[in-house]
Write a protein that holds these residues in place. Structure first.
Motif, short mmCIF file in Angstrom:
data_model
loop_
_atom_site.label_atom_id
_atom_site.label_comp_id
_atom_site.label_asym_id
_atom_site.label_seq_id
_atom_site.Cartn_x
_atom_site.Cartn_y
_atom_site.Cartn_z
N ILE A 180 0.84 -1.19 0.00
CA ILE A 180 0.00 0.00 0.00
C ILE A 180 0.89 1.25 0.00
O ILE A 180 1.81 1.37 0.81
CB ILE A 180 -0.92 0.03 1.23
N LYS A 181 0.60 2.17 -0.88
CA LYS A 181 1.35 3.42 -0.96
C LYS A 181 0.50 4.55 -0.41
O LYS A 181 -0.63 4.77 -0.85
CB LYS A 181 1.74 3.72 -2.41
N ARG A 182 1.04 5.27 0.57
CA ARG A 182 0.38 6.43 1.15
C ARG A 182 1.26 7.65 0.92
O ARG A 182 2.45 7.63 1.26
CB ARG A 182 0.14 6.23 2.65
N GLU A 183 0.70 8.71 0.36
CA GLU A 183 1.52 9.87 0.06
C GLU A 183 0.69 11.15 0.14
O GLU A 183 -0.52 11.15 -0.08
CB GLU A 183 2.12 9.76 -1.35
N VAL A 184 1.35 12.24 0.50
CA VAL A 184 0.74 13.56 0.48
C VAL A 184 0.84 14.08 -0.95
O VAL A 184 1.94 14.17 -1.50
CB VAL A 184 1.42 14.51 1.47
N VAL A 185 -0.28 14.45 -1.55
CA VAL A 185 -0.26 14.93 -2.93
C VAL A 185 -0.53 16.42 -3.03
O VAL A 185 -0.27 17.03 -4.08
CB VAL A 185 -1.28 14.15 -3.80
N ALA A 186 -1.03 17.04 -1.96
CA ALA A 186 -1.23 18.49 -1.95
C ALA A 186 -1.35 18.95 -0.51
O ALA A 186 -1.97 18.28 0.32
CB ALA A 186 -2.48 18.88 -2.73
N THR A 187 -0.77 20.10 -0.21
CA THR A 187 -0.87 20.61 1.15
C THR A 187 -0.64 22.12 1.18
O THR A 187 0.10 22.66 0.37
CB THR A 187 0.16 19.91 2.08
N ASP A 188 -1.36 22.79 2.07
CA ASP A 188 -1.13 24.19 2.36
C ASP A 188 -1.60 24.43 3.79
O ASP A 188 -1.90 23.47 4.51
CB ASP A 188 -1.85 25.11 1.37
N ASP A 189 -1.67 25.66 4.22
CA ASP A 189 -2.04 25.94 5.60
C ASP A 189 -3.46 25.52 5.92
O ASP A 189 -3.79 25.21 7.07
CB ASP A 189 -1.88 27.43 5.89
N LEU A 190 -4.34 25.51 4.92
CA LEU A 190 -5.78 25.30 5.15
C LEU A 190 -6.25 23.89 4.86
O LEU A 190 -7.34 23.51 5.28
CB LEU A 190 -6.58 26.30 4.31
#
Length: 733
Positions: free
Chosen positions: A186-196
């Motif tokens: 299983i691959k878990r990854e952050v694909v987008a992030t900002d303060d909100l």
């Protein structure tokens, strides 16, 4: 609901964190969220999405032709409830003591209270409110409210996803087939992030599935990492929503108020059509409402997903669907929410290609054999004596189709889905069965078969299987004639003829049923009574369930039942057995049944109630209805026992109320009231009518809430049910 009913921490016998996580979980048929402690890790923490699974290879020491080659395991997604809380010195509140939990069954809102502490022993209170959207099923909301206790400074909140999940016991580690296995692909990854907001993706290497989940605050100014001041305010709150892209790949934000409103309106409608209430025992009344609540939360509603054995409350049994759905859970929906029952049957229809392939692998040129345990319709069980050999599953699905049609007269379903499944399952039974001579008569038999009782495998003529196959043939014949008359074009497209229907009818009339002359009861199978009875007196209590302590071949040598088998057939086909034989049958099989399966006690309760043995009926029901609240089976932490939840409804409606549909299609009630209750009341939907049935000592009151007048049978006497309330004096035992 007549009044708000809430499940509280004090109502659950076991304080084991895993049990509480499962018991207080939230779900909407699409995904489920265990009620994990938001601060501390859990061995089984995470989120489950119905139908989101990964393959892994099955390794055999000795394989054979057409053994399944790969497992399917539901994927545990990141914990949506996790939060990190820091003090103004950057120390973390890592200790969390649960104070109370409360699940409101009238609106689906979960409220929890925790006391948090840091390494300096400073404490704050945290109240958590959460709800899952029952209409727009891709959203979950959770709010954290903090109050100063011994700590009164600033606190810092971090609500970013934690992608590494805690590891607990799995099926790879221990000898318990009820557990799940650890997935390494299983691959878990952050694909987008900002303060909100933050978006993560979870993908599987082998099944090629992918989910994207976005977390965002309650408003456009809420940061996932933020500072709150307990110095300025005695109580501060912070909340966020988790949303998933829908089937079209779109994502639109939802607010917490709407999530709660959608949840509340769903539960209002659910109780309006299907509430069951017990008067005179608040504890059992609460447990029954809870069971129905969780059954609704677990059920796939899209025609593409089903009900896993543990629902969406835990990964036990790897998220697989079994025969439980048709025998224990669909009946509730048929008589309370037929549209959901239809969707569950459409799920089976959507797996027909896998079922046809499986039948060919077993040497059958026509027909279909549905998977014993699966998520997407492929057979995944590596132990065929207790899975593929249990081909009564085909008859179980046919039985559910027959019940659904009988209660709805849904011709569109029959045309588009139902009859084709009946046809394919009947063809399988025809091809897999055998013509034989017995006592000078030509009979039709089924060899090398395993019935519901998994402690008796690979026998000839399991009574339950033969009875289900007979019903399957009769349904294919009768409903085939209905379709041929109503829609000859649809009938013709399936490559079936009136001659084939006549063959089904002929086989049904000649199916052999084993019978024991000594005891004058139906025999579970041809050789059951030639075996010694299991040495119960020599078996320590800690050796149950037997399947975890004895080799299968050892168990198979004895008369011992894991669960209801022949007596289950007696419950399903009441017109096939008279009262005296039923009593003899019940008494014999009860003595050799361990109830190692959670599927067993509800059937014994319902049958005992129909027989008028109210002491046994009540005892079995008490165990059934509170099974997960007391952790009776010892594995609630892996997820609730969904079939048993449906079974508790069966115990009341088909047991104590004696509800059944006659062969002529009429609704029949034979009430039996436990002396421990003042009465009980339930609602059902039947052929477009909504009925409210109230049973108290000496009187049955039936109200036609909605729909046209109809006939109803109470205590074997027929009545005309009009809009006005019908009150019938009855024995009301």
């Amino acid at each position: 609901m007549t009044k708000d009913i809430k499940l509280r921490l004090k109502d659950v016998s076991s304080s084991n964190p895993g049990n509480l996580e499962a018991v207080f979980s939230l779900g909407n048929g699409h995904f489920g969220v265990r009620a994990t402690n938001p601060i501390e890790s859990s061995a089984v923490e995470g989120t489950l999405v119905n139908g989101f699974f990964e393959y892994s290879p099955i390794t055999y020491g000795e394989a054979a032709a057409y053994y399944p080659k790969r497992n399917e395991t539901i994927v545990s997604l990141p914990n949506l409830r996790k939060i990190r809380v820091f003090d103004d010195g950057h120390g973390e509140f890592t200790h969390s003591k649960l104070v109370d939990m409360q699940l409101d069954l009238s609106n689906g809102k979960l409220v929890e209270e925790y006391e948090l502490s840091n390494d300096k022993k400073q404490t704050i209170k945290m109240n958590v409110t959460s709800a899952i959207d029952q209409r727009e099923v891709h959203f979950y909301g959770i709010e954290y409210a903090f109050e100063a206790e011994t700590y009164k400074g600033d606190i810092y909140i971090d609500k970013n996803f934690v992608l590494e999940e805690a590891k607990g016991e799995t099926g790879d580690d221990i000898d318990d087939p009820r557990k799940t296995r650890e997935l390494k692909s299983i691959k878990r990854e952050v694909v987008a992030t900002d303060d909100l907001s933050q978006t993560i993706a979870i993908s599987t290497a082998e099944s090629k599935q992918r989910i994207e989940i976005t977390a965002y605050g309650f408003n456009d100014e809420s940061h996932l990492s933020t500072k709150l001041s307990l110095a300025d305010e005695p109580k501060v709150s912070y909340g966020f929503i988790v949303g998933e892209k829908n089937e079209k790949g779109d994502f639109a934000k939802e607010d917490f108020a709407t999530i709660k409103e959608n949840s509340a309106s769903f539960w209002h409608d659910t109780w309006q059509n299907g509430e069951v209430s017990i008067a005179g025992n608040d504890e059992l009344n609460l447990a029954l409402h809870y069971n129905i609540f969780q059954l609704n939360q677990a059920t796939g509603r899209d025609g593409k997903t089903n009900i896993a054995a543990k629902g969406l409350t835990g990964p036990g049994y790897e998220g697989h669907t079994f025969w439980d759905t048709e025998m224990y859970m669909i009946p509730y929906f048929i008589y309370t929410n037929p549209e959901i029952a239809k969707k569950l049957l459409v799920y089976r229809y959507n797996t027909l290609d896998f079922a046809r392939t499986r039948a060919r692998e077993l040497g059958v040129n026509q027909g279909a054999l549905f998977a014993w345990r699966s998520i997407n319709g492929e057979e995944t069980s590596a132990y065929y004596p207790a899975s593929t050999a249990a081909y009564h599953l085909d008859g179980d699905i046919a039985y559910a189709i027959g019940n659904y049609y009988q209660a709805t007269h849904d011709m569109e379903f029959l045309k588009d889905y139902g009859f084709e499944m009946l046809l394919e399952t009947a063809r399988f039974f025809r091809e897999f069965g055998t013509w034989a001579k017995k006592d000078g008569k030509t009979v039709f038999e089924f060899h090398t078969v395993t019935g519901p009782d998994e402690y008796t495998a690979m026998v000839d003529n399991n009574y339950f299987t033969n009875r289900m196959a007979q019903n399957n043939f009769n349904l294919a014949y009768k409903l085939g004639l209905v379709l041929m008359e109503k829609n000859p074009e649809a009938f013709g497209k399936l490559g079936v003829s009136i001659e084939e229907l006549e063959v089904f009818k002929d086989i049904a009339e000649k199916i052999y049923f084993p019978f024991n002359d000594e005891y004058q009861i139906n025999a579970q199978d041809d050789t059951f009574f030639s075996k010694a009875i299991w040495p119960f007196d020599e078996t320590p209590k800690d050796k149950y369930p037997l399947l975890l302590h004895y080799h299968p071949l050892n168990i198979y040598r004895y008369q011992v039942n894991k669960q209801a088998d022949t007596v289950l057939a007696d419950l399903l086909f009441p017109e096939t057995i008279d009262d005296d034989q039923l009593s003899r049958e019940f008494d014999y099989y009860e003595k050799i049944t361990t109830h190692d399966s959670s599927l067993s006690r509800s059937i014994f309760s319902a049958l005992a109630a129909r027989m008028g043995d109210m002491k046994k009926a009540y005892s079995y029901f008490s165990d059934t209805v509170r099974m997960d609240l007391t952790d009776l089976q010892g594995n609630t932490e892996d997820g609730l026992h969904l079939a048993n939840l449906g079974g508790s409804w069966l115990s009341v409606v088909q047991g104590f109320a004696g509800m059944q549909v006659t062969s002529a299609g009429e609704l029949k009630i034979i009430p039996h009231l436990p002396i421990e209750w003042d009465g009980f009341e339930f609602r059902i939907v039947f052929n477009g009518r909504l009925l409210n049935i109230n049973i108290i000592d000496g009187k049955t009151t039936i109200k036609l809430v909605d729909g046209q007048p109809m006939n109803i049978i109470v205590d074997n006497k027929s009545y005309k049910l009009e809009k006005a309330t019908l009150e019938i004096l009855s024995k009301g035992e």
